[in-house]
Design a protein around this motif. Structure first.
Motif, PDB file in Angstrom:
ATOM      1  N   SER A 358       0.825  -1.201   0.000  1.00  0.00           N
ATOM      2  CA  SER A 358       0.000   0.000   0.000  1.00  0.00           C
ATOM      3  C   SER A 358       0.863   1.257   0.000  1.00  0.00           C
ATOM      4  O   SER A 358       0.591   2.217  -0.743  1.00  0.00           O
ATOM      5  N   GLU A 359       1.907   1.258   0.810  1.00  0.00           N
ATOM      6  CA  GLU A 359       2.812   2.408   0.844  1.00  0.00           C
ATOM      7  C   GLU A 359       3.565   2.562  -0.463  1.00  0.00           C
ATOM      8  O   GLU A 359       3.794   3.682  -0.930  1.00  0.00           O
ATOM      9  N   GLN A 362       1.216   4.162  -2.929  1.00  0.00           N
ATOM     10  CA  GLN A 362       0.978   5.558  -2.596  1.00  0.00           C
ATOM     11  C   GLN A 362       2.156   6.436  -3.023  1.00  0.00           C
ATOM     12  O   GLN A 362       1.972   7.483  -3.639  1.00  0.00           O
ATOM     13  N   ASN A 365       2.427   6.826  -6.763  1.00  0.00           N
ATOM     14  CA  ASN A 365       1.484   7.821  -7.271  1.00  0.00           C
ATOM     15  C   ASN A 365       1.972   9.243  -7.009  1.00  0.00           C
ATOM     16  O   ASN A 365       1.779  10.143  -7.837  1.00  0.00           O
ATOM     17  N   GLU A 366       2.589   9.445  -5.836  1.00  0.00           N
ATOM     18  CA  GLU A 366       3.144  10.764  -5.540  1.00  0.00           C
ATOM     19  C   GLU A 366       4.232  11.127  -6.548  1.00  0.00           C
ATOM     20  O   GLU A 366       4.299  12.269  -7.032  1.00  0.00           O
TER      21      GLU A 366
END
Length: 442
Positions: A358-359, A362, A365-366
């Motif tokens: 999940s990290e 994330q 995407n950043e």
């Protein structure tokens, strides 16, 4: 033989840029660049111009049609012959005849600018025809083949009438894509992302610059390339206001490819580079500045980087210094690879600091939102989709690691241990989504 300079701000002219041939203005390319502005963004216009300059020099010195040199405004048949020669002998392409056009096969020796060169030349002749400076058909357009192949498609359901637009709903949909209308059609062009995973690559470049006596200006631009992942033009054309308009002293705002000059994205670099930047502005830049102004005295519109003539520094002038350092040190390195190196380093950092999938997603995407600015709207739109604070945290870790790697590299170099540039990263580390990410860099 061919080069260009931007118009100084204190001079009023309809031209933003002048192209010179042996120190005399060369209006065809000057008019072309001027015509491009407003049709495509400034960075694309400059990129096209840089692709055309070597061709025009070659045209003057090497072109041959029936024993004579060819001029840019000769008939389309002559232009096509010399372009074909240029593609084969200067760009190492293979060419196959097909009816009224040519198929272009890229080889492993072909530069990655072949497609851009053909687009630039096609665009140039479109502009010259539009400006009534070229009296023939565009030599880069294959009008005959397109006309023959799609004659039936052009006619619609009404006898001898053109097709209605698709939204009208009165015509059957086309069953296949139209071919490009280009006379030279590249048939094996497939861009592959370049994954650069050598942690010492930036420091080898810095050392190469030191060996050819780069000035502070060239060294700072090189450091910013590796630390920000920006394109060279996005750094070279920075202004003092671009730095002042950010809250953080480690950031600037700049334009992006496709933003038509609008300042729509931010770049972030190390504290060490900030110190180098202001030392440059208050010493080397001040010396060349016609008014000899310090950083706090400069207007927001003043360019950060100046030429030795006191004019805004250009990509063309900067690339000369980059290319000289790479050749002198036998490094085959296009400056755009610094952008790929940045992304690869950030991806590696993402995998190192993330504790679960999940990290990872994330942070990916950043990074995507940092590197792939597509919307030319205001900064608020981007701020909505991208949390700058999270990027700063991850970026600080990368800059810290870069500083440590630089120190380690310099220690090893002093102890005469040779380091080799690694060209690839193990494929299994990267999934297809990451390859999609890197493809967005072009």
């Amino acid at each position: 033989m061919y080069w260009y300079e931007y118009c100084p701000k204190h001079i009023e002219s309809k031209y933003k840029l002048l192209v010179f041939k042996e120190n005399q203005p060369f209006l065809p390319l000057t008019d072309y660049y001027n015509d491009c502005l407003g049709r495509i963004d400034k960075s694309s216009a400059t990129s096209y111009l840089n692709c055309l300059l070597p061709f025009f020099k070659w045209l003057e010195e090497e072109s041959n049609f029936q024993g004579e040199r060819v001029q840019w405004n000769d008939a389309e048949e002559k232009i096509r012959v010399v372009v074909e020669d240029y593609l084969m002998h200067e760009m190492n392409c293979k060419i196959r005849d097909r009816e009224s056009f040519r198929f272009i096969n890229l080889t492993n020796k072909s530069p990655n600018t072949v497609s851009r060169f053909l687009s630039a030349l096609k665009s140039f002749y479109k502009a010259m025809i539009r400006l009534n400076q070229y009296t023939y058909n565009n030599p880069l357009i294959d009008g005959q083949a397109i006309s023959n192949r799609y004659k039936e498609e052009i006619n619609g359901v009404r006898v001898d009438k053109p097709r209605m637009p698709s939204v009208a709903g009165t015509e059957d949909p086309l069953m296949h894509r139209r071919l490009t209308d280009s006379y030279f059609k590249i048939i094996n062009e497939e861009w592959q992302p370049q994954i650069i995973d050598d942690i010492n690559l930036p420091y080898q470049v810095y050392q190469a610059g030191n060996k050819v006596n780069w000035s502070q200006r060239e060294m700072i631009i090189a450091r910013m390339l590796f630390e920000t992942g920006a394109r060279a033009s996005e750094i070279i054309e920075l202004t003092i206001g671009d730095y002042r308009n950010r809250k953080s002293h480690q950031e600037v705002i700049t334009f992006n490819k496709g933003s038509y000059g609008k300042k729509v994205k931010f770049l972030r670099f190390s504290k060490d580079t900030v110190k180098r930047l202001f030392h440059y502005i208050d010493t080397e830049r001040k010396f060349f500045d016609k008014d000899h102004l310090c950083s706090h005295e400069l207007s927001d519109g003043a360019p950060i980087f100046l030429s030795s003539n006191g004019t805004p520094f250009t990509y063309h002038a900067w690339y000369y210094h980059w290319n000289r350092a790479m050749h002198a040190n036998k490094l085959s390195l296009n400056p755009h690879k610094a952008r790929h190196w940045f992304v690869t380093s950030r991806l590696r950092e993402i995998y190192n600091i993330s504790i679960n999938e999940s990290e990872i997603e994330q942070r990916k995407n950043e990074l995507i939102k940092y590197m792939k600015w597509r919307n030319p709207d205001t900064m608020n739109v981007y701020e909505h989709y991208f949390d700058e604070t999270k990027h700063r945290e991850a970026h600080d870790q990368m800059l810290k690691q870069m500083k440590q790697n630089e120190n380690d590299y310099n220690k090893l170099r002093k102890s005469s241990k040779k380091l080799q540039v690694s060209q690839t990263l193990k494929d299994e580390i990267f999934d297809e989504n990451l390859r999609d990410l890197i493809e967005g860099l072009e």
